[in-house]
Design an enzyme around this catalytic site. Structure first.
Site, PDB file in Angstrom:
ATOM      1  N   SER A 128       4.487  94.729  36.217  1.00  0.00           N
ATOM      2  CA  SER A 128       5.433  93.916  35.824  1.00  0.00           C
ATOM      3  C   SER A 128       6.532  94.799  35.071  1.00  0.00           C
ATOM      4  CB  SER A 128       5.207  92.749  35.185  1.00  0.00           C
ATOM      5  OG  SER A 128       6.354  91.783  34.913  1.00  0.00           O
ATOM      6  N   LYS A 182      -1.046  88.959  38.141  1.00  0.00           N
ATOM      7  CA  LYS A 182       0.487  89.099  38.152  1.00  0.00           C
ATOM      8  C   LYS A 182       1.066  87.984  38.940  1.00  0.00           C
ATOM      9  CE  LYS A 182       4.274  91.377  38.402  1.00  0.00           C
ATOM     10  NZ  LYS A 182       5.038  90.849  39.406  1.00  0.00           N
ATOM     11  N   HIS A 185       1.595  85.542  36.385  1.00  0.00           N
ATOM     12  CA  HIS A 185       2.543  85.948  35.305  1.00  0.00           C
ATOM     13  C   HIS A 185       4.109  85.665  36.056  1.00  0.00           C
ATOM     14  CE1 HIS A 185       5.857  88.976  34.913  1.00  0.00           C
ATOM     15  NE2 HIS A 185       5.406  89.305  33.686  1.00  0.00           N
ATOM     16  N   ASN A 186       3.924  85.811  37.346  1.00  0.00           N
ATOM     17  CA  ASN A 186       5.418  85.191  38.172  1.00  0.00           C
ATOM     18  C   ASN A 186       5.641  83.793  38.218  1.00  0.00           C
ATOM     19  OD1 ASN A 186       5.508  88.251  38.527  1.00  0.00           O
ATOM     20  ND2 ASN A 186       6.513  88.006  40.482  1.00  0.00           N
ATOM     21  N   GLU A 189       6.876  83.228  34.933  1.00  0.00           N
ATOM     22  CA  GLU A 189       8.105  83.788  34.685  1.00  0.00           C
ATOM     23  C   GLU A 189       9.171  82.745  35.461  1.00  0.00           C
ATOM     24  OE1 GLU A 189       8.753  88.000  36.569  1.00  0.00           O
ATOM     25  OE2 GLU A 189      10.238  86.883  37.870  1.00  0.00           O
TER      26      GLU A 189
HETATM   27  C1  6PG Z   1       8.097  91.475  37.405  1.00  0.00           C
HETATM   28  C2  6PG Z   1       9.013  90.885  38.422  1.00  0.00           C
HETATM   29  C3  6PG Z   1       9.245  91.017  39.747  1.00  0.00           C
HETATM   30  C4  6PG Z   1      10.252  90.422  40.530  1.00  0.00           C
HETATM   31  C5  6PG Z   1       9.662  89.343  41.257  1.00  0.00           C
HETATM   32  C6  6PG Z   1      10.244  87.939  41.319  1.00  0.00           C
HETATM   33  O1  6PG Z   1       7.136  91.277  36.942  1.00  0.00           O
HETATM   34  O2  6PG Z   1       8.634  92.620  37.157  1.00  0.00           O
HETATM   35  O3  6PG Z   1       8.226  89.497  38.386  1.00  0.00           O
HETATM   36  O4  6PG Z   1       7.835  91.230  40.385  1.00  0.00           O
HETATM   37  O5  6PG Z   1      11.271  89.954  39.749  1.00  0.00           O
HETATM   38  O6  6PG Z   1       9.493  89.927  42.616  1.00  0.00           O
HETATM   39  O7  6PG Z   1      11.164  88.001  42.158  1.00  0.00           O
HETATM   40  P1  6PG Z   1      11.879  86.714  42.762  1.00  0.00           P
HETATM   41  O8  6PG Z   1      12.395  85.734  41.860  1.00  0.00           O
HETATM   42  O9  6PG Z   1      12.696  87.234  43.704  1.00  0.00           O
HETATM   43  O10 6PG Z   1      10.447  85.917  43.508  1.00  0.00           O
END
Ligand code: 6PG
Length: 479
Positions: A128, A182, A185-186, A189
């Site tokens: 990430s 991960k 994590h997303n 996010e």
């Molecule tokens: C990271 C991000 C990266 C990316 C994702 C999410 O941890 O560096 O999460 O993996 O930004 O692909 O992207 P989307 O918003 O397009 O789903």
């Protein structure tokens, strides 16, 4: 061969990771890309890196010292399988193939199993930090065997971000554990971004402040308990002025949020595991709703609230929103960590939650001061069943909850969507409730389907004869 590490796939993330590796003492980096053009460009643009470029996968394998270690940085999906197959043909037992893409963890479990049969190690590693992180120090979440981590650990530590003196990398667990974490994590996010967006929307519509003025609010927040990369970049995005129109950029960007799928995976997996990650789910759905132009166009004349809404004191309102954001953020992380616990149990991973919070302190998109508090919470109580119940977070929510309730009520009153704020609050109230109306749902289920229920006052499983004399009988649990 002379290179100790290789990178396959030289798009932006791959090139940047390769340059990062090359910049660390002791590394010689072999690079390979399906079309040689990209390799040539990288070699000519970065002679200082001392890359060893190859035209074929065989040459690439030959350029690596044994045990060979290669990191695949290609778009997740079928392309990943193709590259793994190619590498598996030229690698030997003991060599290590690392997939650094955003693979679905169940694919990683499948791939690890298949590759292991050849004697080659396969490691799915979540990376990430975007392009900048790849170049200067990402947060890295490797899975795979403990044995492969002995070779890989030092290499990954050398390129990872450093937070408070510690590299942001740890062996998360076996096979798909790294990609699973991960994915979480997303998901977090997504929730964090949506919560920040809701805060912005409420402040803008409530106070009439301009994006640039709200940028100042976020910059101020970034000096306190909300300090984080996402708050910091939010201020920068809000301050940006469009060169063509002179308007705030945020006002000329089409309001339809994209998604590449990792947020949806977090929610799909949570549904399978039975974990209520409601804040993350609302964040994913908010993006889906935004990206339905036909439905939105058809709905523009649906009525909104009949009373006008005014904010009496902008400063107080903004402080309420700040606290609501903090409380909701705690819920999002609490839910994300619940899913980690459930996933670890389901897939047999020994994941140290405190270590995960640590490696998210730097490099990654959700990096924040706040993660130290999570590490501390798990250090105090490794068996913590819900993060929000840890003393620190309990107190934080206690201090924020009046504001949180006012903000959610205000949003409802004003007709401003705040799905992540409000679902997080409902989750909190559901979690802390003495009694839930789930008892009624059980009664309904028993009524129409004889699904049975348990009682609070005695052991056993029961059914009421709803279409008979409505007496209760002892029943066999039909779950
Ligand atoms: C990271 C991000 C990266 C990316 C994702 C999410 O941890 O560096 O999460 O993996 O930004 O692909 O992207 P989307 O918003 O397009 O789903």
């Amino acid at each position: 061969g002379t290179a100790n590490i290789g990178v396959v796939g030289l798009a932006v993330m791959g090139s940047n990771l390769a340059r990062n590796l090359a910049s660390r003492e002791g590394n010689t980096v072999a690079v390979y890309n399906r079309s040689y053009e990209k390799t040539e460009t990288l070699l000519s643009e970065h002679p200082e890196a001392g890359f060893v470029g190859s035209k074929t996968i065989e040459e690439f394998a030959a350029s690596l010292s044994t045990p060979r270690t290669a990191i695949i940085m290609v778009k997740a999906g079928a392309g990943t399988d193709a590259v793994i197959d190619q590498l598996a043909q030229v690698f030997e037992p003991g060599d290590i193939i690392v997939d650094g893409g955003n693979a679905l963890f169940t694919d990683t479990i499948r791939r690890e199993k298949a590759v292991r049969e050849t004697g080659i190690h396969f490691v799915g590693a979540g990376i990430s930090g975007g392009e900048e992180g790849a170049l200067n120090g990402p947060s890295i979440m490797p899975g795979g065997s403990a044995e492969s981590y002995e070779t890989l650990g030092p290499i990954l530590s050398s390129i990872a971000a450093v937070a408070e003196g510690e590299p942001c990398v740890t062996h998360v667990g076996t096979d798909g554990a790294g990609h699973f974490v991960k994915m979480i994590h997303n998901g977090i996010e997504y929730a964090d971004m949506q919560l920040i967006a809701e805060a912005y929307d409420l402040i803008r519509r409530g106070t009439g402040k301009s994006p640039a003025e709200i940028a100042d609010v976020f910059a101020e927040w970034n000096t306190g308990e909300l300090e984080s990369y996402l708050i910091e970049i939010t201020a920068e995005v809000l301050r940006q002025v469009d060169a063509e129109t002179g308007k705030p950029l945020v006002d000329v960007i089409l309001d339809q949020a994209g998604a590449k799928g990792t947020g949806a995976w977090t929610v799909q997996t949570a549904l399978d595991l039975g974990i209520p990650v409601s804040g993350i789910a609302e964040a994913v759905f908010a993006r889906s709703l935004s990206s339905k132009p036909a439905q939105r166009a058809a709905a523009t004349d649906l009525p909104g609230p009949s009373d006008a809404w005014t904010v009496d004191d902008p400063e107080t309102f903004i402080e309420d929103v700040r606290r609501a954001l903090y409380a909701s953020k705690i819920i999002a992380y609490s839910q994300g960590f619940d899913e980690i616990v459930a996933g670890a149990e389901q897939y047999g991973w020994d994941i140290e939650k405190g270590e995960i919070a640590k490696i998210w302190r730097g490099g990654c998109i959700i990096r924040a001061q706040f993660l130290n508090r999570i590490t501390e919470a798990y250090a105090e109580d490794a068996g913590l069943v819900a993060l929000v119940t840890a003393p620190y977070f309990r107190d934080a929510v206690a201090g924020a909850q009046d504001s949180w309730r006012r903000v959610v009520a205000t949003a409802a009153h004003a007709g401003i969507p705040a799905p992540a704020f409000s679902s997080s609050l409902s989750y909190y109230d559901g979690l802390r409730a003495d009694r839930l109306p789930a008892a009624l749902v059980q009664g309904q289920r028993d009524f129409f389907g004889a699904h049975t229920y348990k009682r609070i006052d005695k052991e056993g499983t029961f059914h009421t004869l709803w279409s008979g004399d409505r007496s209760e009988i002892s029943a066999v649990d039909t779950h």
